[in-house]
Design a protein around this motif. Structure first.
Motif, PDB file in Angstrom:
ATOM      1  N   SER A  55      28.883  38.799  24.606  1.00 37.49           N
ATOM      2  CA  SER A  55      29.951  39.080  25.561  1.00 37.49           C
ATOM      3  C   SER A  55      30.040  38.030  26.657  1.00 37.49           C
ATOM      4  O   SER A  55      30.673  38.254  27.667  1.00 37.49           O
ATOM      5  N   SER A  56      29.388  36.897  26.448  1.00 38.43           N
ATOM      6  CA  SER A  56      29.388  35.885  27.503  1.00 38.43           C
ATOM      7  C   SER A  56      30.679  35.099  27.499  1.00 38.43           C
ATOM      8  O   SER A  56      31.181  34.709  26.456  1.00 38.43           O
ATOM      9  N   ARG A  57      31.206  34.862  28.674  1.00 41.08           N
ATOM     10  CA  ARG A  57      32.362  33.996  28.840  1.00 41.08           C
ATOM     11  C   ARG A  57      31.961  32.762  29.633  1.00 41.08           C
ATOM     12  O   ARG A  57      32.788  32.130  30.281  1.00 41.08           O
ATOM     13  N   ARG A  58      30.689  32.425  29.545  1.00 43.88           N
ATOM     14  CA  ARG A  58      30.205  31.271  30.288  1.00 43.88           C
ATOM     15  C   ARG A  58      30.463  29.977  29.516  1.00 43.88           C
ATOM     16  O   ARG A  58      30.753  29.975  28.326  1.00 43.88           O
ATOM     17  N   PHE A  59      30.324  28.891  30.250  1.00 47.03           N
ATOM     18  CA  PHE A  59      30.319  27.537  29.680  1.00 47.03           C
ATOM     19  C   PHE A  59      31.601  27.213  28.920  1.00 47.03           C
ATOM     20  O   PHE A  59      31.578  26.485  27.932  1.00 47.03           O
ATOM     21  N   MET A  60      32.722  27.767  29.377  1.00 46.92           N
ATOM     22  CA  MET A  60      33.982  27.426  28.732  1.00 46.92           C
ATOM     23  C   MET A  60      34.466  26.075  29.221  1.00 46.92           C
ATOM     24  O   MET A  60      34.165  25.641  30.329  1.00 46.92           O
ATOM     25  N   HIS A  61      35.229  25.418  28.378  1.00 48.67           N
ATOM     26  CA  HIS A  61      35.759  24.091  28.713  1.00 48.67           C
ATOM     27  C   HIS A  61      36.527  24.153  30.038  1.00 48.67           C
ATOM     28  O   HIS A  61      37.411  24.973  30.227  1.00 48.67           O
ATOM     29  N   GLY A  62      36.192  23.247  30.940  1.00 48.06           N
ATOM     30  CA  GLY A  62      36.884  23.173  32.222  1.00 48.06           C
ATOM     31  C   GLY A  62      36.244  23.959  33.331  1.00 48.06           C
ATOM     32  O   GLY A  62      36.668  23.843  34.487  1.00 48.06           O
ATOM     33  N   ASN A  63      35.231  24.807  33.034  1.00 51.83           N
ATOM     34  CA  ASN A  63      34.547  25.532  34.101  1.00 51.83           C
ATOM     35  C   ASN A  63      33.900  24.547  35.070  1.00 51.83           C
ATOM     36  O   ASN A  63      33.409  23.490  34.666  1.00 51.83           O
ATOM     37  N   LEU A  64      33.872  24.926  36.338  1.00 49.29           N
ATOM     38  CA  LEU A  64      33.286  24.068  37.372  1.00 49.29           C
ATOM     39  C   LEU A  64      31.807  24.352  37.495  1.00 49.29           C
ATOM     40  O   LEU A  64      31.381  25.505  37.562  1.00 49.29           O
ATOM     41  N   VAL A  65      31.005  23.285  37.515  1.00 47.82           N
ATOM     42  CA  VAL A  65      29.566  23.413  37.738  1.00 47.82           C
ATOM     43  C   VAL A  65      29.169  22.449  38.842  1.00 47.82           C
ATOM     44  O   VAL A  65      29.799  21.407  39.042  1.00 47.82           O
ATOM     45  N   GLY A  66      28.127  22.826  39.571  1.00 46.15           N
ATOM     46  CA  GLY A  66      27.616  21.976  40.646  1.00 46.15           C
ATOM     47  C   GLY A  66      26.115  21.815  40.520  1.00 46.15           C
ATOM     48  O   GLY A  66      25.407  22.767  40.168  1.00 46.15           O
ATOM     49  N   PHE A  67      25.615  20.609  40.796  1.00 43.91           N
ATOM     50  CA  PHE A  67      24.191  20.315  40.668  1.00 43.91           C
ATOM     51  C   PHE A  67      23.630  19.977  42.044  1.00 43.91           C
ATOM     52  O   PHE A  67      24.239  19.249  42.825  1.00 43.91           O
ATOM     53  N   THR A  68      22.449  20.512  42.317  1.00 42.38           N
ATOM     54  CA  THR A  68      21.797  20.230  43.592  1.00 42.38           C
ATOM     55  C   THR A  68      20.297  20.223  43.382  1.00 42.38           C
ATOM     56  O   THR A  68      19.768  20.899  42.478  1.00 42.38           O
ATOM     57  N   ASN A  69      19.620  19.468  44.207  1.00 40.79           N
ATOM     58  CA  ASN A  69      18.145  19.513  44.228  1.00 40.79           C
ATOM     59  C   ASN A  69      17.628  19.723  45.643  1.00 40.79           C
ATOM     60  O   ASN A  69      16.464  19.465  45.926  1.00 40.79           O
ATOM     61  N   ASN A  70      18.528  20.190  46.545  1.00 40.61           N
ATOM     62  CA  ASN A  70      18.121  20.445  47.933  1.00 40.61           C
ATOM     63  C   ASN A  70      18.805  21.700  48.470  1.00 40.61           C
ATOM     64  O   ASN A  70      19.335  21.725  49.573  1.00 40.61           O
ATOM     65  N   ASP A  71      18.802  22.765  47.659  1.00 43.14           N
ATOM     66  CA  ASP A  71      19.360  24.068  48.062  1.00 43.14           C
ATOM     67  C   ASP A  71      20.823  23.941  48.486  1.00 43.14           C
ATOM     68  O   ASP A  71      21.253  24.532  49.482  1.00 43.14           O
ATOM     69  N   PHE A  72      21.568  23.171  47.731  1.00 46.13           N
ATOM     70  CA  PHE A  72      23.011  23.049  47.910  1.00 46.13           C
ATOM     71  C   PHE A  72      23.410  22.401  49.234  1.00 46.13           C
ATOM     72  O   PHE A  72      24.541  22.578  49.680  1.00 46.13           O
ATOM     73  N   GLU A  73      22.494  21.664  49.831  1.00 45.56           N
ATOM     74  CA  GLU A  73      22.910  20.851  50.974  1.00 45.56           C
ATOM     75  C   GLU A  73      23.804  19.709  50.498  1.00 45.56           C
ATOM     76  O   GLU A  73      24.761  19.315  51.149  1.00 45.56           O
TER      77      GLU A  73
END
Length: 2032
Positions: free
Chosen positions: A383-401
């Motif tokens: 039932s997952s609707r994750r990882f669909m084409h065009g979904n926005l993802v963000g990467f951080t290595n400092n707690d989203f600073e």
């Protein structure tokens, strides 16, 4: 392929204009635009010949190129051949520089096409730029003229940057610097050069600021210095250029400061109400750190659902902020929860920890980074609707600073199972360390659509939105479309017959393959009352006449007559049908609305399914369609997909050649980069996961190993030295056994179930994801990429060898050599397995730094630690290379995207209809703004967000038609609160309806049977009528009711997945059982659809469906994905049933409406009605309707179709399975099977009543054999031979158990026995049935080979027993040939040793030492590459290599040429001769004049020195002639050389500036050369020649900005710049487009910069700094006074960049705000120079320009006097004379033909140029002159009517050609005087031959007439009409007197009588003079004609070929002395 073959016929289109040898040249329009190319046949020559053109000193007459075909990439097996160096030259590249003419031809192309032409690999531009020789002056000036032209491009910025990078290389900058030092010598040429140079520098600074700050300062200083030292005639121009140079220097300084300091972040306001804190255009589309602040709340205002907006800016601000907040808020909430450590309640966002970036790749031309996720354990993939084409993802290595955003680009199921996805980063990641672990956040919002729509909203201007009175002011009355006039009449006959369609004109050839369109004659008499319908009148036909009902008629009429048409269509009312009819009528009346550029109708649909359905219906009446969107699932529409059209049109060469070539060039570059990246990536993966030991050479090549270690390794002299070093060195820990899974079947079952779950996910999400993915014309490359790293030794190789040796040991158990080899291999394998994993606690770097290290003293793990450190260094080098490749790839890919957009735009403009989904429209929103369709039709408009609709509309849109139903599905949003409280979920369609804007509603539904439609009325719709057709539907078979609601109380399953979806097991089982029951009634599975609102239930239904094969093809779908579709039977699962009474969005009327309105014949619902009624009044109404009809209950009543009295009550799925197992009842089937006669084993069944497919399950009664064995199969199965095992004695004597049916003789005995093989005499065991003769001996061969090794094969006496073909694979032990160092051969024993190739150092005979040469090569054969040390006989040092023979001194010395005594510089070994001398020739010609050629050139025979003659023109002027013509030219021909001024007064009152000879001695004057100098509306002074009406301004358009300049002429309306505005300062910035009014106000803060003198700037912040200083230049500032504020201490000044003056701000604003009566530009108050470019007053300037643009447009938009068709007809007639064999002015006609863009056979269409009425009149005049001249020329060349050309008269053909040449040279316009004089001169030429015939006639009367004629045809007077009339009268009189002989008939007879000669004695000379030959009449001698001097007579009784018999004299047709004279000349009629 043969270059002269067929391929050469189509190669002309690929060559530059000046290089098309054998191909027709590009035509030039009057404005210089390239019109295209023409393919020709028959030019089959080899065009390989080239004409060397020296671009440094001279140029040949034409430039020839090499014929080249389209470059092709072949599929080569060797990957290394494809991995070519990026700098290597392709075979298609040329090796000579671009020439003058080719460079000049690029000026004819638009700037963007010119850029692509220069960037082409075949242009030779890069060779010109990179050459070392100096470029000559005229070529350098032209080069910068072309570059300045290219810099005017606005749309193709990426390609312009590439051109700048290619141009400004170091060598060219150095050459330009040298050129600037010498340019001052040619002051007359440098004015334009510096102007071009300034434009190019300005563009370079704008495009590449940070590069320009390093490369341009010195050049700008040089320019400024040179300009200061020179004085131009045009001082104003010089000052302008200097001001530009100074301004650019300031920009360079500002750029350097900006580069060195950090960007200052703006302050954000915290307001939540009132006015916005900032311009929404200043907000970043991609979220920033500010968006995730806990203390700051975003500024939001509600969408005004009911009521009007203040203005367009208010409207755009609200739409932008709400849409941006819709995808930012879920991210904000999740990040804030993550920071606080609490669990987020945000279900649309997920956070993943410990995420790694594993690598990158290029997929579909996009750079993708692959990310490895740690998926949670509870991750439910079903039932997952994750990882669909065009979904926005963000990467951080400092707690989203810090967050790096990307979008999901690659979602492959096989990778996603392992947690691997591909992402595309949105910004640069150069400073991001990809080796670390990240925390990743994912939003389910489709970011790509948000991004493009938000970007488009920022670029829109509030005052330029279309339909503002309705969309913003919400006025209820809607005006007609702007294109629709009051008297407009439409042809509505297509409403009756779809084939009545007018052909759509002006479309590209590809679309001309249209459906068979009927001609007007075919339907001329059909429906005449529908042919001309007054569209805005009352004379409309009735609805019945149009085939519509009343509601459809009103909607149809509204759609055609309202600029904003809104049509509401409830379910099944035929919205698509009506939309197609509207589109067809609009296309059939395209003449009413088509624009100048032919923009198509834009059709927008919400889904691909709806779009395909609409376009498929449209295909019935047009095929001029372009589809833009995801991959088309409808095969009939695939040909319209823009990706396919782009490929097909490129193959057919219907794409502009520059676009095509640039696309090809970039494609090849990107392919090379892609291959290089894949190779590097593959190599890096190998280095990171080593499988063995790398060769030493690999580490040496990349200089990884330090020298002190490398020396120790190379001493060994072994190729596998690293393996020898690493696999020894002490003890190591053993490697344990590998454990394998045992329960394989369990694993297989689990995998199969997982595969099914993934299939379900793809089916559910595939539709939604397909809407997101847009298909482009991309070619897959390197799909079978394979690259492996070479190893010295690998684990796999050792394992293979070990297995082989173990097999050998089995055959030779006592062979100790094999045993030792196995032991060695085992040790190596264990050591390799132990060493390959990285060694912990051992630092390879520390070990390496030991300079005294002995590597052989290291232990095992120390050696491997050092080796791993080397591999890591090698991997780092590969990573660095990957980064470089990725950066270059992204740059090239952006260029390719820009080129692809140009190609798509070209295709869409040529189509009649462009269809898109809303997602495709969002991703191509900028293309839509450029396309600017006049008509937009939106289907399902109520489902589309308002911002998506607005972003798709351009300012030019005149007609918007929205079709939809706001009572069905509404627009989907991410944030529920924004949809409900802020109105974001309200579509534009619904908002218009709620505001009372006029709309129409369709009344009749054609889908649902009445019992279904009654559920919607009046609960959803107040009124919805049933069409009569729905009353005729049959009842549903197998069920008592056609509509039924199964009411139950079974609870749903608790939420357990990450989507928080829901599922209900009871409903799923019930509906699947009912589905099976219906299929067993005989329904096709495609007639049944199961719907559910929830994805969780969807997956559950799919899982149960796999358990019931009859239902396998039944469609299961989510309600939202079924909008717009229908099915005969709908089974609806509502799912929700819980103790809390929650029903979710089942309380939403819109979704319920969709769910209940999809069925046609039957609707069956399962749900909990009690909780539904408690949540919604709608369900209460529906419940009441169901109860009234008794269509609700806990039990569903089924019925048996075979037994109508049998009713079945079912309350669950089990009940249906038990009570109706086969679709009927539970009674047994009474029928017998037709095949066996047994009774039917089934219970009552509906399908297969004939029992054709029923299988009898009883045992088969048949006996199979004589042993009475019974058949073991079932009755329905076919009997097989008896397979019972019995023991039988075989013929060989052995006994065996075999199947009963097998015969003894046919069975092969398997008993093992010993037999002797006759060929080798070995005794071996084999099966009894085997024949020893053919049995292969398994024993090893025991033969010793000649080399001493043993044969490794088994016994092979039948195959090469003497080992003649055997190859020994043992290592060779011999020394190679020629070895001097005792090296061992490295080949196998069977191979030839060959020469020793080991590298050694050798001393050569010359004494030099040569390193790294082959050991076998003798020293005397080695070529020494060092420089020779010898001195030559001339005393110079030899400059050759040591191995080369000395001689031929190349030193440049000065020598004297003996023949001319000139001194020249020449190579020492060459002899000084005249052919090398470039000095002026010293010889004297025969005429005693000095030769003006160079010494190296031959002296001319045509001396051009003007000398005096005695000749005079008719006006009495003395004529000076070139020396060589002094004695050869006729008197009349000499008149053209008269150089005295004409001096006559022209009609314009100016004195003619031509020379007497040029003006034909007064008959045809040169065009007036006086400048017009009138002031034009644009501010320029008219620089054209004097004319009655000024043509459109021909100066280059002065409107420019920081991005580019307008590339058009000033008189042509220019397009505004669409780049983002650069005007910003520390306080404000503009977010609008550059060409729009700025969104910011002028900054009133003082500028804080310092002037060069050190004082403060007197300007404003953000404005260009005035150069004057308040202290240093006070007098200059106060010299000009407006309001008197100039002397104030705080006075501020504004620099007017166009003129360079600084004006006090208050006075300037007062000046600019003054209104003028006449239209014109604002000017400088001081010098009155026009103000074109000033950001501070951009709004005032744009307001003024709108009026100017309107004036400019009049030249092109008014109804033209001359039509292009008229010119075309004239030119076709001229070209027709050429095809008939008459040689006329073909070249001139072709030039005109191309100039008016009428060449329709051309395969490459170009954008139509602007032609004003004056230019069309000029072209028409030229065409008329060509037509007249062609006819006159044909008469002059006609041998039968050849005019007499008397001696002394001018050559009329030459004079006529000169006249045509003068006409063709005219530009822009032609004066009336010129027209009249040219026409008169042509009439004069036409009558001259007739006049000349009368000369020298003896008849006095004729002489009198001739004298009169001369009076009327004076050479100094214009031959006007009155003179022509009198001349023709005199000629008619002369004709009566002279006839054809010049004498009367009476005089002729008297002459004949006097001479007394027979027929055939009279002849005429070439000029028609009569003479006779006496005696026999045969010519014997030649004489001169007494009249004209021509030769007459002949010899040997043969007449000269240019003489003829004078038939007109005596009637003879043949000469008297001829064979024919006896009969032909004899007159039989006179026989007496």
């Amino acid at each position: 392929m043969d270059r002269g073959g067929r391929r050469s016929q189509s190669l002309g289109n690929l060559l530059p204009r000046s290089e098309q040898r054998g191909f027709p040249q590009r035509a030039r329009s009057s404005r210089g635009h390239v019109r295209g190319f023409q393919r020709t046949r028959g030019n089959q020559r080899n065009y390989r010949e080239t004409e060397q053109q020296n671009v440094m000193g001279w140029e040949t007459s034409s430039e020839r190129g090499t014929q080249r075909g389209r470059p092709r990439w072949e599929n080569r097996d060797a990957n290394e051949k494809r991995c070519e160096s990026l700098s290597s030259k392709d075979k298609s590249k040329r090796n000579w520089p671009i020439g003058y003419k080719a460079l000049e031809s690029t000026l004819e192309s638009p700037p963007d096409v010119a850029i692509l032409s220069l960037l082409s690999e075949r242009s030779g531009y890069d060779i010109l730029i990179s050459q070392n020789e100096n470029i000559r002056m005229d070529l350098m000036i032209l080069l910068f003229r072309v570059l300045a032209h290219c810099c005017k491009s606005k749309s193709n910025k990426e390609s312009l940057i590439a051109l700048h990078n290619k141009t400004f290389i170091t060598s060219f900058i150095n050459q330009l610097s040298r050129f600037l030092l010498h340019v001052r010598r040619e002051q007359d040429k440098v004015v334009s050069f510096f102007s071009y140079l300034a434009d190019v520098f300005q563009s370079y600074i704008v495009c590449l600021t940070f590069v320009a700050i390093d490369k341009l300062p010195e050049l700008l200083d040089s320019c400024e210095m040179i300009l200061d030292s020179m004085t131009f005639e045009d001082h104003q121009k010089q000052n302008e250029i200097k001001a530009k140079i100074v301004s650019m220097k300031k920009e360079i300084d500002a750029g350097r400061e900006r580069f060195e300091r950090e960007k200052v972040k703006g302050n954000h306001c915290h307001m939540v109400e009132g006015e916005p804190p900032e311009d929404f255009r200043e907000l970043s589309v991609i979220p920033t750190g500010y968006d995730f602040s806990k203390t700051i709340k975003p500024f939001l205002r509600k969408n005004i659902i009911e009521g009007k907006y203040r203005d367009g800016e208010h409207y755009l601000d609200i739409q932008f902020r709400l849409l941006r907040e819709d995808f930012v808020r879920p991210l904000r909430n999740a990040i804030l929860s993550f920071r606080s450590g609490t669990r987020s309640k945000q279900q649309d966002v997920r956070i993943y920890k410990n995420v790694k970036v594993t690598g990158s790749d290029i997929v579909r031309r996009e750079l993708i980074h692959f990310v490895k996720l740690n998926l949670p354990r509870k991750f439910n993939i079903e039932s997952s609707r994750r990882f669909m084409h065009g979904n926005l993802v963000g990467f951080t290595n400092n707690d989203f600073e810090t967050i790096y955003f990307a979008s999901i680009q690659e979602r492959d199921v096989k990778y996603l199972k392992d947690g691997l996805i591909g992402v595309k980063f949105q910004d640069s990641i150069d400073d991001l360390n990809l080796c670390t672990q990240f925390t990743m956040i994912e939003s389910k919002a489709f970011f790509i659509a948000y991004k493009h729509v938000l970007t488009a909203l920022q670029k829109l201007q509030g005052d330029q939105l279309p339909f503002q009175e309705n969309l913003i002011k919400v006025e209820k009355m809607v005006n007609p479309p702007a294109y629709l006039g009051e008297d407009a009449r439409y042809d509505l006959r297509s409403m009756k017959r779809m084939d009545i369609m007018k052909p759509i004109k002006d479309k590209i050839d590809f679309f001309l393959n249209d459906i068979d369109e009927t001609t007007e004659e075919d339907y001329f008499d059909l429906y005449p009352h529908l042919e001309n319908v007054l569209i805005q009148g009352r004379g409309w036909p009735s609805p019945a006449e149009l085939g519509l009902d009343d509601s459809q008629f009103r909607a149809f009429q509204s759609a055609l007559t309202r600029q904003v048409a809104i049509i509401q269509g409830p379910p099944g009312t035929g919205k698509t049908f009506l939309g197609l009819k509207i589109t067809q009528v609009l296309l059939n009346n395209i003449d009413h609305w088509k624009t100048e550029y032919g923009s198509p109708i834009l059709v927008l649909c919400y889904t691909n399914h709806a779009l395909d359905q609409f376009l498929e219906g449209m295909e019935n009446f047009t095929r001029s369609i372009v589809r833009v969107g995801s991959r088309c699932k409808n095969p009939t529409l695939e040909k319209y997909q823009i990706s396919k059209l782009a490929r097909d049109l490129s193959m057919d060469r219907q794409i502009p050649i520059a676009i095509y070539q640039r696309n090809q060039d970039l494609g090849r570059e990107i392919e090379s980069l892609e291959y290089a990246l894949k190779k590097c990536t593959s190599t890096l993966k190998e280095y990171q996961n080593l499988e063995g030991i790398l060769p030493l050479s690999t580490l040496q090549t990349h200089k990884i190993i330090p020298q002190h270690i490398e020396i120790q390794l190379t001493r060994i002299g072994d190729e596998r030295v690293l393996s020898k070093w690493l696999l020894t060195g002490g003890q190591f820990e053993g490697v344990g056994d590998v454990q394998f899974a045992s329960n394989k079947q369990e694993i297989v079952n689990h995998q199969e179930e997982a595969e099914n779950e993934w299939d379900d996910v793809e089916d559910l999400l595939g539709m939604e994801e397909s809407e997101r993915v847009i298909e482009y014309d991309l070619e897959d490359t390197h799909s079978n990429f394979a690259h492996t790293v070479s190893y010295e030794i690998k684990i796999s190789g050792l394992t293979t060898q070990l297995e082989y040796q173990e097999k050998l040991l089995q055959l030779h158990p006592y062979d100790w050599t094999i045993a030792r080899q196995i032991h060695t291999l085992n040790e190596q394998l264990q050591a390799l397995t132990a060493g390959l994993p990285k060694v912990k606690n051992r630092n390879g770097n520390f070990i390496e730094r030991n300079r005294f290290l002995d590597i052989w003293e290291l232990d095992f793990y120390g050696r491997w630690a050092l080796y791993h450190y080397w591999v890591e260094k090698l991997a780092e080098k590969v990573k660095a290379k990957i980064g470089q490749i990725e950066q270059e790839f992204q740059c090239k890919n952006r260029e390719l995207t820009a080129v692809r957009n140009s190609k798509y735009l070209h295709i869409m403009r040529k189509a009649a209809v462009v269809g898109m989904t809303t997602t495709a429209a969002a991703q191509n929103v900028l293309l839509l703004q450029e396309l600017a369709p006049s008509i937009v039709i939106i289907e399902e408009a109520a489902e589309i967000l308002e911002s998506h609709v607005i972003s798709s509309l351009s300012y030019e849109c005149q007609h918007l038609i929205m079709i939809g139903d706001h009572q069905q599905l509404r627009p989907s949003t991410t944030v529920y609160e924004l949809a409900t409280k802020y109105g974001l979920g309200t579509s534009l369609f619904e908002r218009m309806v709620k505001n009372g804007v006029s709309y129409e509603t369709l009344a009749y539904q054609h889908r649902m049977r009445p019992s279904i439609s009654r559920l919607l009325v009046p609960s959803v719709y107040e009124s919805l009528l049933d069409h009569p057709s729905v009353h005729k539907y049959p009842n549903v078979k197998g069920v008592e009711k056609n509509v039924f609601f199964v009411d139950h109380q079974y609870l749903e399953k608790e939420e357990s997945d990450d989507n928080q979806s829901h599922e209900n097991q009871f409903e799923a089982e019930l509906l699947m059982a009912l589905c099976r029951h219906l299929v067993l009634q005989g329904y096709d599975p495609e007639d049944i659809t199961i719907l559910t609102p929830y994805t969780g239930q969807f997956f559950l239904l799919r899982k149960i469906q796999r358990m019931h094969s009859p239902c396998s093809n039944v469609r299961i779908c989510v309600v939202d994905n079924f909008q717009g579709e229908e099915s005969k039977i709908i089974l609806l699962s509502l799912v929700r049933s819980n103790e809390e009474g929650k029903v979710g969005f089942l309380r939403t009327d819109n979704r319920v409406c969709v769910a209940l309105s999809r069925a046609k014949h039957g609707l069956y619902i399962a749900g909990n009605m009690s909780i539904l009624c408690s949540s919604s009044d709608l369900w209460k109404t529906i419940n009441k309707s169901l109860q009234d009809e008794k269509m609700i209950g806990e039990n569903l009543i089924l019925k048996c179709e075979n037994h109508p009295d049998e009713l079945i009550t079912a309350s669950s799925g089990d009940d249906i399975f038990k009570k109706s197992p086969e679709g009927g009842c539970t009674r047994s089937c009474p029928k017998f099977l037709p095949r066996c006669g047994h009774p039917c084993p089934k219970v009552c069944h509906v399908i297969d009543k004939g029992h054709e497919d029923v299988r009898c399950k009883l045992d088969c009664p048949e006996i199979l054999c004589k042993r009475d064995h019974q058949c073991p199969l079932k009755c329905w199965q076919e009997c097989e031979p008896c397979k019972v095992l019995v023991r039988k004695r075989l013929p060989c004597g052995h006994t065996d158990t075999i199947p009963c049916y097998v015969k003894r003789k046919e069975y092969d005995c398997k008993e093992i026995v010993d037999k002797r093989i006759p060929t080798c005499d070995h005794v071996v065991p084999m099966a009894c049935h085997k024949d020893p003769q053919y049995f292969k001996c398994p024993l090893p061969c025991d033969t010793r080979l000649e080399c001493g090794h043993k044969c490794r094969f088994n016994c092979h006496q039948t195959n090469d027993p003497d080992h003649e073909e055997y190859r020994c694979f043992a290592d060779c032990e011999e020394n190679p040939e020629g070895c001097s160092k005792d090296h061992k051969c490295t080949k196998k024993c069977y191979e030839e040793c060959g020469k020793c190739m080991f590298k050694v150092d050798k001393v050569l005979p010359c004494g030099h030492e040569q390193k790294n040469v082959s050991c076998s090569k003798p020293p005397e054969e080695i070529e020494c590459r060092k420089k020779c040390k010898e001195f030559l006989s001339c005393g110079h040092k030899c400059k050759k290599m040591c191995f080369e023979e000395c001689g031929g001194c190349m030193e440049i010395v000065e020598k004297t040429v003996p023949s001319c005594n000139h001194k020249i510089e020449i190579e020492c070994h060459k002899e000084a001769s005249a052919k090398h001398c470039q000095n002026k020739c010293t010889l004297t010609l025969e005429c005693q004049h000095q030769c003006k050629a160079r010494c190296c050139d031959p002296c001319t025979n045509e001396c051009q020195q003007i000398v005096k003659t005695s000749k005079k023109c008719p006006k009495g002027h003395a004529i000076g002639l070139p020396c060589y013509l002094k004695y050869t030219i006729a008197d009349e021909e000499a008149w053209a050389y008269c150089l005295e001024p004409c001096g006559q007064i022209l009609d314009c009152s100016h004195i003619c500036s031509g020379m007497c000879g040029q003006c034909l001695n007064g008959r045809l004057h040169m065009p007036c050369g006086e400048p017009c100098e009138r002031q034009l509306v644009c501010g320029h002074v008219c620089k054209e020649k004097c004319s009655k009406v000024c043509p459109p301004c021909q100066a280059m358009c002065p409107w420019k900005c920081d991005h580019s300049k307008c590339c058009k002429k000033c008189g042509i309306p220019c397009a505004p710049c669409k780049e983002s505005c650069n005007w910003k300062c520390a306080h404000h910035s503009c977010s609008n487009k550059c060409g729009e009014a700025c969104s910011r106000k002028p900054c009133k803060k003082n500028c804080k910069k310092k002037l060069p003198c050190g004082h403060d700037c007197i300007g404003f912040c953000g404005d260009p700094c005035p150069p004057q200083c308040r202290v240093c230049n006070q007098e200059d500032l106060e010299e000009f006074i407006l309001l008197g504020n100039e002397s104030d201490e705080d006075a501020r000044f504004v620099l007017l960049e166009d003129c360079g003056h600084a004006i006090e701000v208050e006075g300037l604003e007062f000046w600019l705000e003054q209104k003028k009566e006449e239209i014109g530009v604002k000017t400088c108050p001081r010098c009155h120079h026009p103000i074109y470019n000033n950001r501070r007053y951009q709004e005032i300037i744009l307001t003024t320009y709108r009026d100017i643009r309107a004036v400019k447009s009049k030249h092109f938009s008014m109804k033209l006097i001359i039509k292009r068709k008229e010119i075309e007809d004239i030119l076709k007639e001229i070209l027709g004379t050429h095809t008939s064999g008459k040689t006329t002015y073909l070249k001139e006609a072709q030039q005109l033909y191309k100039a008016v863009d009428l060449k329709k056979s051309n395969s490459v269409k170009k954008k139509q140029s602007f032609l004003s009425d004056a230019e069309l009149q000029l072209l028409h005049f030229k065409a008329q002159i060509l037509k007249k001249s062609s006819g006159l020329l044909c008469r002059l060349r006609d041998p039968e009517k050849k005019a007499i050309n008397h001696h002394g008269h001018v050559d009329l053909e030459k004079q006529l050609s000169s006249l045509v040449k003068r006409v063709m040279a005219l530009e822009h316009h032609v004066t009336e005087q010129m027209k009249e004089e040219i026409d008169c001169e042509m009439h004069r030429i036409a009558v001259l031959p007739s006049v000349w015939k009368l000369q020298n006639r003896c008849n006095p009367a004729v002489q009198n007439i001739f004298s009169s004629l001369q009076n009327f045809m004076k050479p100094t007077e214009v031959f006007r009409e009155k003179n022509e009339i009198k001349v023709k009268e005199l000629l008619r009189k002369a004709e009566k007197l002279v006839g054809q002989l010049g004498i009367t008939d009476q005089e002729r007879q008297q002459v004949l009588k006097a001479m007394g000669l027979k027929q055939g004695h009279w002849y005429k000379c070439p000029n028609g003079h009569i003479y006779c030959i006496t005696e026999c009449g045969g010519a014997m001698v030649e004489e001169d004609c007494p009249d004209c001097g021509a030769k007459i007579g002949g010899g040997n009784h043969a007449l000269r070929s240019d003489n003829a018999v004078a038939t007109e004299m005596d009637g003879a047709r043949y000469a008297a002395w001829s064979e024919q004279n006896n009969m032909v000349n004899f007159d039989f009629d006179n026989i007496v």
